[in-house]
Design a protein around this motif. Sequence first.
Motif, PDB file in Angstrom:
ATOM      1  N   ARG A 107      -4.409   2.011   2.933  1.00  0.00           N
ATOM      2  CA  ARG A 107      -4.031   0.702   2.163  1.00  0.00           C
ATOM      3  C   ARG A 107      -4.245   0.989   0.771  1.00  0.00           C
ATOM      4  O   ARG A 107      -4.749   0.158  -0.045  1.00  0.00           O
ATOM      5  CB  ARG A 107      -4.512  -0.498   2.695  1.00  0.00           C
ATOM      6  CG  ARG A 107      -3.866  -0.928   4.146  1.00  0.00           C
ATOM      7  CD  ARG A 107      -4.517  -2.149   4.666  1.00  0.00           C
ATOM      8  NE  ARG A 107      -4.002  -2.690   5.639  1.00  0.00           N
ATOM      9  CZ  ARG A 107      -4.073  -2.252   6.938  1.00  0.00           C
ATOM     10  NH1 ARG A 107      -4.947  -1.279   7.150  1.00  0.00           N
ATOM     11  NH2 ARG A 107      -3.508  -2.584   8.068  1.00  0.00           N
ATOM     12  N   ARG A 112       3.619  -3.341  -1.804  1.00  0.00           N
ATOM     13  CA  ARG A 112       2.573  -4.166  -0.935  1.00  0.00           C
ATOM     14  C   ARG A 112       1.271  -4.144  -1.818  1.00  0.00           C
ATOM     15  O   ARG A 112       0.165  -4.705  -1.730  1.00  0.00           O
ATOM     16  CB  ARG A 112       2.001  -3.351   0.339  1.00  0.00           C
ATOM     17  CG  ARG A 112       3.262  -3.385   1.472  1.00  0.00           C
ATOM     18  CD  ARG A 112       2.610  -2.801   2.520  1.00  0.00           C
ATOM     19  NE  ARG A 112       3.730  -2.575   3.824  1.00  0.00           N
ATOM     20  CZ  ARG A 112       3.365  -2.380   4.822  1.00  0.00           C
ATOM     21  NH1 ARG A 112       2.295  -2.233   5.473  1.00  0.00           N
ATOM     22  NH2 ARG A 112       4.504  -2.543   5.911  1.00  0.00           N
ATOM     23  N   TRP A 145      -0.405  -1.580  -2.934  1.00  0.00           N
ATOM     24  CA  TRP A 145      -1.681  -0.662  -2.687  1.00  0.00           C
ATOM     25  C   TRP A 145      -1.748   0.425  -3.775  1.00  0.00           C
ATOM     26  O   TRP A 145      -2.545   1.083  -3.856  1.00  0.00           O
ATOM     27  CB  TRP A 145      -1.412  -0.213  -1.455  1.00  0.00           C
ATOM     28  CG  TRP A 145      -1.342  -0.764  -0.269  1.00  0.00           C
ATOM     29  CD1 TRP A 145      -1.819  -2.248  -0.435  1.00  0.00           C
ATOM     30  CD2 TRP A 145      -0.953  -0.657   1.019  1.00  0.00           C
ATOM     31  NE1 TRP A 145      -1.886  -2.680   0.869  1.00  0.00           N
ATOM     32  CE2 TRP A 145      -1.127  -1.907   1.931  1.00  0.00           C
ATOM     33  CE3 TRP A 145      -0.390   0.382   1.662  1.00  0.00           C
ATOM     34  CZ2 TRP A 145      -0.906  -1.918   3.182  1.00  0.00           C
ATOM     35  CZ3 TRP A 145      -0.011   0.587   3.143  1.00  0.00           C
ATOM     36  CH2 TRP A 145      -0.197  -0.769   3.867  1.00  0.00           C
TER      37      TRP A 145
END
Length: 212
Positions: free
Chosen positions: A163, A205, A207
């Motif tokens: 991640r 996301r 990340w």
Amino acid sequence: MLTDLLTASNPLPEELDERLAAQLAFVVEVDRLKTVLRQSPLAAAARRENDAEHSWHLALMVILLAEYADEPIDVGHTMALVVVHDLVEIYAGDTPLYDTVGAATQEARERAAADRLFGLLPADQATLLRGLWDEFEAKSTPEARFAKALDRLEPLLLNWMARGGTWRTPGVTAAVSRARTSAIAEASRALGAAAEAIIGEGERRGWVASEA
């Protein structure tokens, strides 16, 4: 024998054939590869991968993903390239993908390391392994281009699984990651598209940073 080789502390039996002794000493010396840590985090454990693990992973990826090469490749030759490509880091150290300072001296350090390491072998095998390393670095064949593509894809997968991983290096953005992994699409449109999907979703996301 060089006094700083691993076998210097525990020499091989003197009765060994000279050529075989040199080959076995090289095999022992490259055990150092297992101690060279990379920045990429493992997917299966809370630690960083080492160069030997990385090289093994690439060799397996060659077998599995060869069908996605845009140019026909010899699988065995490509496997040889990925097994040899990071050996110089035994003496030169790892230069992380996003380390711009280290990149300035990387070529000189690695060429000096190649001279030293491959020079331990009998002349014919020194020429063979040095040739493989030079081929990989130059991306001069379809096999070398595909090997380089996998060398960029593997840490991308590990960043996804973490991640973020090395995507969280200061100054790294999605655009920087795309630029540093462009070798993937140069050898495989399919894998290049997969890399773009991974980076793009990672950006969505949070990340990997978007451009400011």
